[in-house]
Design an enzyme around this catalytic site. Sequence first.
Site, PDB file in Angstrom:
ATOM      1  CE1 TYR A 133      -2.775  -3.035   0.036  1.00 23.45           C
ATOM      2  CE2 TYR A 133      -4.570  -2.111   1.732  1.00 23.45           C
ATOM      3  CZ  TYR A 133      -3.824  -2.449   0.866  1.00 23.45           C
ATOM      4  OH  TYR A 133      -5.519  -4.065   1.140  1.00 23.45           O
ATOM      5  CE  LYS A 183       0.972 -18.246   0.510  1.00 21.15           C
ATOM      6  NZ  LYS A 183       0.293 -20.038   0.678  1.00 21.15           N
ATOM      7  CG  ASP A 216      -2.566 -20.276   2.271  1.00 22.14           C
ATOM      8  OD1 ASP A 216      -1.418 -19.776   3.491  1.00 22.14           O
ATOM      9  OD2 ASP A 216      -1.774 -20.828   1.409  1.00 22.14           O
ATOM     10  CG  ASP A 240      -7.340  -4.127   3.459  1.00 21.84           C
ATOM     11  OD1 ASP A 240      -8.385  -4.003   4.626  1.00 21.84           O
ATOM     12  OD2 ASP A 240      -7.463  -3.363   2.536  1.00 21.84           O
ATOM     13  CG  ASP A 244     -12.699  -6.384   4.727  1.00 21.22           C
ATOM     14  OD1 ASP A 244     -12.265  -5.698   6.063  1.00 21.22           O
ATOM     15  OD2 ASP A 244     -13.661  -6.171   3.526  1.00 21.22           O
TER      16      ASP A 244
END
Length: 337
Positions: A133, A183, A216, A240, A244
């Site tokens: 970002y 990851k 994941d 982010d 959610d």
Amino acid sequence: MAHRVGIVGGDGIGPEVIAEGLKVIAAAGVELDTVDYDLGGDRYLRDGVVLTDEIIDEWRGLDAIYLGAVGTPDVPPGVIERGMLLRMRFELDLYINQRPFSLPSTAGSDPAQAGDTQGHEFIVIRENTEGTYAGEGGFLRKDTPEEIATQGSVNTRHGVERCIRYAFELAMTRRKHLTMVHKTNVLTFSGDLWDRTFNEVAADYPEVETAYNHVDAACIYFVDDPQRYDVIVTDNLFGDILTDLGGAVSGGIGFASSANLHPGQVSMFEPVHGSAPDIVGTGKANPTAAVLSAVLMLEHLGENDAADRIRAACSDTDSLVGSTTEIGDLIVSRLSA
Ligand code: NAI
Ligand code: MG
């Protein structure tokens, strides 16, 4: 002395939920010296202003900013998000995005644990100024068949370390359990920096039990077994998306609160949801997310007693039903009970 707080009601349901948050803060006995800022999509459509250098300079002198939501359907995507929300994070260096989640009784897929999850709280600490970002990248040969677009991920030792250190400090005040999510098996450069930094900082906090999940796998655990988490630390993009998902497994968007922090400096507090143009003016907006964001703001301001009382008044989420103002009134009535 009253705390100096900038108020950005913003667009859509933003002003509706912020009004309830301010009502609850006042009922809890905390005095705020507020400064209103007319910003957001409506303002941009009126005179083209998204955010100015002067406003940012004023904000540096405040104790906190309380924001509803910004964005209207008529403004092209990115104008307000990058021009206001991301600019605030970068210029005020709000390097921590903190999002707590409280599970309803039905969370998790293990029937043996059903009912045990009610009230289990975990917190995601998302790095808020770097990663994908940060805006690094660009186009080559744009609008040709050979077009190339790159979007880099910026990870500085300074930025990663201060975020991880904040998460360890927070873990020390709670169950002393911290999970890093990344990851590292595929993102072998940024992941390696995160992994090394995490392990080095961990040595300063021998009492904290640590864990690591690939992002994941973390998505599976968020749905199947969220009780395993207490504090999670992760990068900007993964955070982010995970938050959610956290909102979805913990009672929905009407309850998700967030803090954009620079400890010791002006910080910004907002519900996770947007301006919900589909329900503006109907009284359907749940103000609980804004009220819980006010709780995070009061903690930042050192008003821990009021924060604890408001959080307790919001804890039985199943009973917080009604119109926007009815839910606000219900929370207020529980404060004085
Ligand atoms: P949204 O969060 O505004 O709405 C998504 C869905 O959730 C809608 O059906 C809405 O009615 C519902 N909803 C949201 N908040 C609610 C609440 N408190 N109580 C009950 N229902 C609620 O997300 P959407 O529709 O993607 O975005 C709408 C606008 O908000 C866009 O302009 C977007 O850019 C902006 N936005 C702003 C954010 C911010 O200010 N930080 C964050 C997310 C979106
Ligand atoms: Mg988001």
